[in-house]
Scaffold this motif. Structure first.
Motif, PDB file in Angstrom:
ATOM      1  N   UNK A   1       0.977  -0.985   0.048  1.00 41.38           N
ATOM      2  CA  UNK A   1      -0.023   0.008  -0.034  1.00 41.38           C
ATOM      3  C   UNK A   1       0.868   1.161   0.026  1.00 41.38           C
ATOM      4  N   UNK A   2       0.139   2.475   0.315  1.00 48.25           N
ATOM      5  CA  UNK A   2       0.921   3.814   0.355  1.00 48.25           C
ATOM      6  C   UNK A   2       1.370   4.226   1.671  1.00 48.25           C
ATOM      7  N   UNK A   3       1.615   3.493   2.651  1.00 45.75           N
ATOM      8  CA  UNK A   3       2.176   3.893   3.916  1.00 45.75           C
ATOM      9  C   UNK A   3       1.084   4.622   4.759  1.00 45.75           C
ATOM     10  N   UNK A   4      -0.162   5.098   4.105  1.00 42.19           N
ATOM     11  CA  UNK A   4      -0.889   5.852   5.102  1.00 42.19           C
ATOM     12  C   UNK A   4      -2.195   5.105   5.132  1.00 42.19           C
ATOM     13  N   UNK A   5      -2.533   5.047   6.566  1.00 42.58           N
ATOM     14  CA  UNK A   5      -3.643   4.189   6.954  1.00 42.58           C
ATOM     15  C   UNK A   5      -5.050   5.040   6.939  1.00 42.58           C
ATOM     16  N   UNK A   6      -4.735   6.453   7.063  1.00 42.00           N
ATOM     17  CA  UNK A   6      -5.889   7.456   6.611  1.00 42.00           C
ATOM     18  C   UNK A   6      -7.230   7.106   7.456  1.00 42.00           C
TER      19      UNK A   6
END
Length: 425
Positions: A265-270
């Motif tokens: 993924x993009x590293x951000x759990x958001x």
């Protein structure tokens, strides 16, 4: 025209400078279109390979997670994993998983002296190695594991025909060199040439007339891997005493921090979790205790940002002249929850097992996986049973010999008073 052509590729400039500009341009443009088509095909192939790798890793992740929840279910987990690896491009991995299954099933015969949880743990390690290789990460080495030695010691008072071999039961004996040494009063000899490996889970050491030359000077045999002793077998002579034993409690006031690496993924759990799993397990290495920390944090919706990994921490070292016979209490602690805020979250742990408290960091305002996300692990006191390392026989080995009828009556009679003086557990 000169100003324009100065910016064109060499082939277009050639077209303009010749008298065949229209035909030449058509050929060059056709080539460019063809090249774009090839590039698109390459991109599609690359994307397909990436997708297949991602799908394969997802299947392996699921299997590893299932084993973390219930390691004794390794057989059904492996079968389900092979069933999910259906793509032609996954055939190599499917074959590897099938080999793990066949290898593990073979090791569950009546000879095996290791329990099902142990096999599940080894299966998990094998899947972790496959996943690491797929992700171009460091692949953990394959370490042989020993579960049981028969007999647990060699009583020289027995007839030679009743002490003509040692049997070792475990796992992965065929993946790496294993050394056997004979320790005597005046010197040490390498006797590995007398070691036979009928299967990857069973080894035998010849102690007969054409085997290891055990004599009245022999103290013990040791099994070694990468210069580390993984088993020590006493040779009981007429004057060999019982090894001393003691209980030791070790406490550590500090905590251990672990931030697992970003894996997807993009590293951000958001704000989408993450869902968090973690375990901490004691590992008895004979002269020291390690703790294996594992953590996984996964976003609860696409793109499923994930941080996952494990770390082995050296935790306790036995005093010189002693080995760790066993660890008292539960060997593993675990935790599982879904993060719902940006705060640190105390979870799991308790008075039993390695961990008093896990303190997790899941989501926060910036990048999470691989940097912020992690845990602090606070430990309970470690209680170990220590046994002396010397020219002596462990009480547990003597009891095992007695149960199997592999110790002479005069030997057990001599050792019984010494065993009664040992501290009660």
């Amino acid at each position: 025209m000169k100003a324009i052509t100065s910016f064109l590729p060499h082939r277009l400039q050639t077209c303009f400078s010749s008298g065949l500009s229209s035909l030449c341009l058509l050929m060059v443009l056709s080539g460019l279109i063809s090249a774009c088509s090839i590039g698109d095909k390459i991109d599609r192939v690359t994307d397909t390979v990436s997708d297949i790798t991602g799908d394969t890793v997802t299947v392996l992740d699921g299997a590893i997670d299932a084993l973390d929840r219930n390691s004794s279910a390794w057989q059904s987990v492996l079968q389900q994993t092979t069933d999910k690896l259906t793509a032609d491009a996954q055939s190599t991995i499917r074959t590897e998983v099938s080999d793990i299954l066949n290898r593990s099933v073979a090791a569950t015969g009546t000879e095996l002296r290791c329990n099902m949880d142990f096999i599940g743990s080894r299966v998990r390690q094998a899947l972790v190695r496959i996943r690491a290789r797929l992700l171009h990460q460091e692949v953990p080495p394959v370490e042989p594991a020993l579960c049981h030695v028969v007999p647990a010691a060699v009583d020289m008072a027995l007839d030679a025909g009743r002490r003509n071999k040692l049997e070792f039961f475990g796992y992965d004996f065929d993946t790496t060199p294993i050394k056997v040494t004979l320790k005597e009063k005046s010197h040490t000899s390498n006797v590995s040439s007398y070691l036979d490996r009928p299967t990857h889970y069973h080894m035998t050491l010849n102690l007969g007339a054409n085997g290891v030359p055990i004599s009245s000077d022999s103290d013990r045999l040791t099994l070694e891997w990468q210069d580390r002793v993984i088993s020590s077998i006493a040779v009981i002579q007429p004057a060999t005493p019982i090894c001393r034993e003691k209980i030791e409690t070790y406490s550590r006031n500090t905590f251990v921090t672990y931030n697992p690496p970003h894996t997807r993924g993009d590293r951000e759990f958001a704000g989408h979790g993450p869902e968090v799993w973690a375990t901490a397990r004691w590992i008895n290495e004979g002269t020291h205790v390690n703790v294996r920390l594992w953590m996984k944090a996964k976003e609860t919706r696409s793109d499923w940002t994930t941080a996952e990994g494990e770390r082995i921490v050296s935790y306790y070292t036995a005093p010189s002249g002693w080995r760790i016979d066993s660890i008292q209490g539960n060997m593993e602690s675990s935790a599982h929850y879904i993060d719902t805020d940006h705060n640190e979250d105390p979870q799991g742990g308790g008075p039993n097992g390695p961990v008093r408290e896990f303190k997790f960091r899941g989501d926060h305002g910036g990048d999470d996986a691989g940097s912020y996300t992690g845990m602090d692990v606070h430990f309970n006191p470690l209680v170990v049973k220590l046994v002396e390392i010397a020219n002596c026989a462990p009480a547990s080995a003597v009891k095992s010999l007695e149960l199997k009828g592999l110790i002479a009556p005069q030997t057990i009679k001599r050792m019984q008073p010494m065993m009664l003086k040992l501290p009660r557990q």
